[in-house]
Scaffold this motif. Sequence first.
Motif, short mmCIF file in Angstrom:
data_model
loop_
_atom_site.label_atom_id
_atom_site.label_comp_id
_atom_site.label_asym_id
_atom_site.label_seq_id
_atom_site.Cartn_x
_atom_site.Cartn_y
_atom_site.Cartn_z
N PRO A 1 -0.30 3.12 -5.31
CA PRO A 1 -0.93 3.79 -4.15
C PRO A 1 -0.10 4.98 -3.70
O PRO A 1 1.11 4.86 -3.52
N ASP A 2 -0.76 6.11 -3.59
CA ASP A 2 -0.05 7.31 -3.14
C ASP A 2 -1.06 8.21 -2.40
O ASP A 2 -2.27 8.05 -2.56
N SER A 3 -0.58 9.07 -1.59
CA SER A 3 -1.47 9.96 -0.84
C SER A 3 -0.69 11.21 -0.47
O SER A 3 0.53 11.27 -0.61
N LYS A 4 -1.43 12.19 0.03
CA LYS A 4 -0.79 13.43 0.46
C LYS A 4 0.19 13.16 1.60
O LYS A 4 1.30 13.70 1.64
N HIS B 1 3.83 3.73 -1.64
CA HIS B 1 4.49 4.06 -2.90
C HIS B 1 5.95 3.61 -2.81
O HIS B 1 6.59 3.82 -1.77
N ARG C 1 0.83 -1.22 0.00
CA ARG C 1 0.00 0.00 0.00
C ARG C 1 0.86 1.26 0.00
O ARG C 1 0.34 2.36 -0.05
N GLN D 1 1.81 10.39 2.18
CA GLN D 1 3.04 9.73 1.67
C GLN D 1 3.96 10.72 0.99
O GLN D 1 5.18 10.64 1.12
#
Lengths: 243, 270
Positions: free
Chosen positions: A211-214, A8, A6, A216
Amino acid sequence: MDRFQRLHPFTVLAVAAAVVTTTTAAGRWWLSCTVLACALIVAWSVGKSVKLVGLSSAIVLPTFASQLMIHGLASNGKFGLTQVGLQTAAELGLRTAVLVVVGLLCALIVDRHQLVAAIDLSKAPAQLGYLVAATLLLIPQLADRQRAISEAQMLRQVKFRRGPRGWFQKIRLQAVPLVLSTLEESANRAPHLAARGFPAAQSVTRLREIPDSKAQRGIRRVSGLCALLLPALLLVPNWMDFA
Amino acid sequence: MSPNLLLADESTGSKLRRNLLAVAGTLLLMTTYTVLVITQPTDLTGGLGQGVALATFAAYLLSALLLLAAVLRDLPVSTLTLIPVALGLNILLGQFVGSVMVPLYLDSIGTVLVGFLAGRRAGAATGVLGTLIWSLFAPTVLPFAAGAALIGFLAGTAARFGAVRRVYLAPIAGLVSGVLVGTISAPVAAFVFGGTSGVGTGAVVAAFRSMGDSLLSAVTKQALISDPGDKAIVFLIAAMLVYALPSRMYQSYEFVRRYRVLGNLSGERD
């Protein structure tokens, strides 16, 4: 999907870089041992501790033996065990061990397909993603082909001479077919790749999602800063004393 | 019309940028090497030693990445498809050599092969990429990327000036390349890892240390014992593999035709 899938791939690599540079700059045995223990716990949590220990040992043990000979046994024109030499050998060995164990842990927990996709989606040249993907795909294929060539030579009952001539004969009979067939394939692949417009002038659609998010992205930025600033903060006082 | 059917538009700016990257990479490598040789830090594990190790690691890796960035976009597709094969050959033939108990590395046959067939830029890129990918299996090779780039670069340069035209010239070129590569890579082994990572090479370094040599001097001498012989054999094997290729295959590489890498065999017909 394990928990690291999950993340990056660049997040994992950035955190690893920060850990290795900071631990190296600190140069404290207890910190190095803590990092090694944490790496083993992480590997154990994803069921890869045995593999990590095996792979790391193959690199770290010869390194420790080498350090022991260079610093523990021989230094300053003398040959013999000294406490200072042993301490230097242990510290250098630990430093290398941190790099090896953390690096191999990254290789074990980062999915290679995700890594290739992440490179493709980044600002890196399209050629880099292709080269990494093609190499990781080709290595097992080439190993299979080399095995097949070796079996074919055995079926032909080829007898190898002894000594350097036998070694060159082995190289000729096993490496030449392997090199010729793989170069032939690469020459055939080139026009097909060019005909498909590689490297693409604009961004291409990828089916694999990374999968990436703020959060990360934030971790990556902080890790990048830590990899640069923490070693500087730790080392500047020593350099000032030296100056 | 699809943009893919058009020739790539090469602006002067992008060419200048690539040249600047190559110059920056080379300068960084040479400066780091010169500073390390002149200062020869003796403290390996104290605050100064940790800083030198990190700075050497970072400078050698960064210079290799700058050189890669300078050449990667230039490479034609035929060379791009050749590089993964070369990287696979580096690993497989290196393992094969290990399995027959020959005390050599021979892990750069693919890099030299690319240098001979596609030129020094492609050779340098193969060296850097090979090290980056190999570092997934052995992270300690990462700071040696600049040395690997130098092997590919020197192989391409040697081929360009006729080292593959006669079979006896290839090992001579390899010998000279080995001296240069061993000398450039020695500071990484000395200041990042405090010596070497192999037991056999460690014993040689220890022997020189016990005779009173400094660490850098001992590691450089060990590299000058191992590398020239290794590279001479690698260049010879790569040249023989190129001779074994059918003419239509080596003729397909523009570098081989343009610089008559194989002499009269490879020259363009007048």
